[in-house]
Scaffold this active site. Structure first.
Site, PDB file in Angstrom:
ATOM      1  N   ARG A 106       0.859  -1.193   0.000  1.00 46.50           N
ATOM      2  CA  ARG A 106       0.000   0.000   0.000  1.00 46.50           C
ATOM      3  C   ARG A 106       0.887   1.231   0.000  1.00 46.50           C
ATOM      4  NH1 ARG A 106      -2.787   3.897  -0.066  1.00 46.50           N
ATOM      5  NH2 ARG A 106      -4.982   4.093   0.497  1.00 46.50           N
TER       6      ARG A 106
ATOM      7  N   GLU B  40     -11.438   4.422  -5.719  1.00 41.46           N
ATOM      8  CA  GLU B  40     -11.560   2.974  -5.852  1.00 41.46           C
ATOM      9  C   GLU B  40     -11.933   2.565  -7.278  1.00 41.46           C
ATOM     10  OE1 GLU B  40     -10.773   0.968  -3.515  1.00 41.46           O
ATOM     11  OE2 GLU B  40     -10.710   2.281  -1.772  1.00 41.46           O
TER      12      GLU B  40
ATOM     13  N   ARG C 174      -0.811  -5.477   5.081  1.00 43.46           N
ATOM     14  CA  ARG C 174      -0.160  -5.059   3.843  1.00 43.46           C
ATOM     15  C   ARG C 174       1.133  -4.322   4.165  1.00 43.46           C
ATOM     16  NH1 ARG C 174      -5.082  -1.709   1.226  1.00 43.46           N
ATOM     17  NH2 ARG C 174      -4.796  -0.727   3.278  1.00 43.46           N
TER      18      ARG C 174
END
Length: 260
Positions: free
Chosen positions: A75, A83, A126
């Site tokens: 990320r 999105e 992440r």
């Protein structure tokens, strides 16, 4: 004899002066080249960062890499792009553009360079990093510069580059490009898709106005239709025969992405 000596002395002085002038001129040219290199601004020193195999682009702000023998999500720290396929938010305006932009920056790249901050992972496990290409181009900076991301998720202790990113973002805001071209679309909590669905055309006329669209469509000498995204090589030199507001719009018109 005196005349010969005088002529030799004069020749020596002239040669010395010319040599000195040439040296000064070359030094000045080297200084100009050096200053020009400094002003390039978009390339950074990556020698101290870690290099990892790149597997792909998931979203504008999320990648897949090989990390210690496993596939891991990365990320991008301190930025947020709209999105493209969120379980509850769905696809948001400029999401596909941000994803395509990141893909183009990393096109044909086998690896990426990661600069970690203090914490390596988020609550979703992440990896968190500042991401660079092998030329030293920072992905976060380019997304912000082109109005395809906002500065977000500023959580201690991972705040190393927040001042830098906010400066880049302010320029994009002032230019009203990308996500900043639509009033009230960007908020502190994310992006408001509903402003695009409003019946009030005044709320989204900037998005539909071709003067705000910066994807350049060009037809080359062979008749091929190519579109060029901001930040790509030679973008500034491309003569736009058509302007598009989104990658989807360009591809629907029969244009294909430039190779670089």
């Amino acid at each position: 004899m005196k005349k010969v000596f005088f002529l030799l002395l004069l020749s020596t002085l002239l040669i010395s002066a010319c040599t000195e002038e040439t040296t000064i001129r070359n030094d000045n040219q080297n200084q100009i080249v050096s200053e020009t290199s400094k002003e390039a601004g978009s390339k950074h020193d990556i020698k101290s960062f870690e290099e990892f195999p790149l597997e792909g682009v998931i979203d504008g702000d999320t990648l897949k890499i090989q990390y210690n023998g496993s596939t891991e999500k990365v990320r991008l720290l301190l930025v947020d792009t709209p999105e493209t396929n969120h379980p509850s938010l769905g696809e948001q305006p400029f999401g596909q553009e941000a994803k395509e932009f990141t893909k183009q920056l990393l096109k044909d790249k086998k690896t990426v360079y990661l600069e970690f901050d203090v914490s390596y992972r988020d609550k979703y496990k992440r990896l968190l990093a500042y991401v660079y290409t092998d030329e030293g181009i920072n992905i976060q900076e380019e997304l912000l510069k082109n109005g395809l991301a906002r500065v977000a998720y500023i959580y201690e202790p991972n705040t190393k580059h927040v001042d830098w990113f906010e400066t880049v973002q302010r320029t994009a805001q002032q230019q009203a490009i990308g996500i900043w071209s639509v009033e009230n679309y960007v908020t502190d909590r994310g992006f408001r898709k509903e402003v695009f669905n409003s019946k009030d055309e005044n709320k989204n006329n900037n998005y539909n106005n071709k003067s705000q669209c910066n994807i350049k469509g060009n037809i080359n000498a062979k008749g091929a239709k190519i579109y060029h995204l901001p930040g790509q090589q030679n973008y500034e030199d491309v003569k736009a025969e058509e302007l598009f507001c989104s990658v989807v719009e360009a591809e629907n018109a029969g244009f294909k992405a430039a190779e670089r």
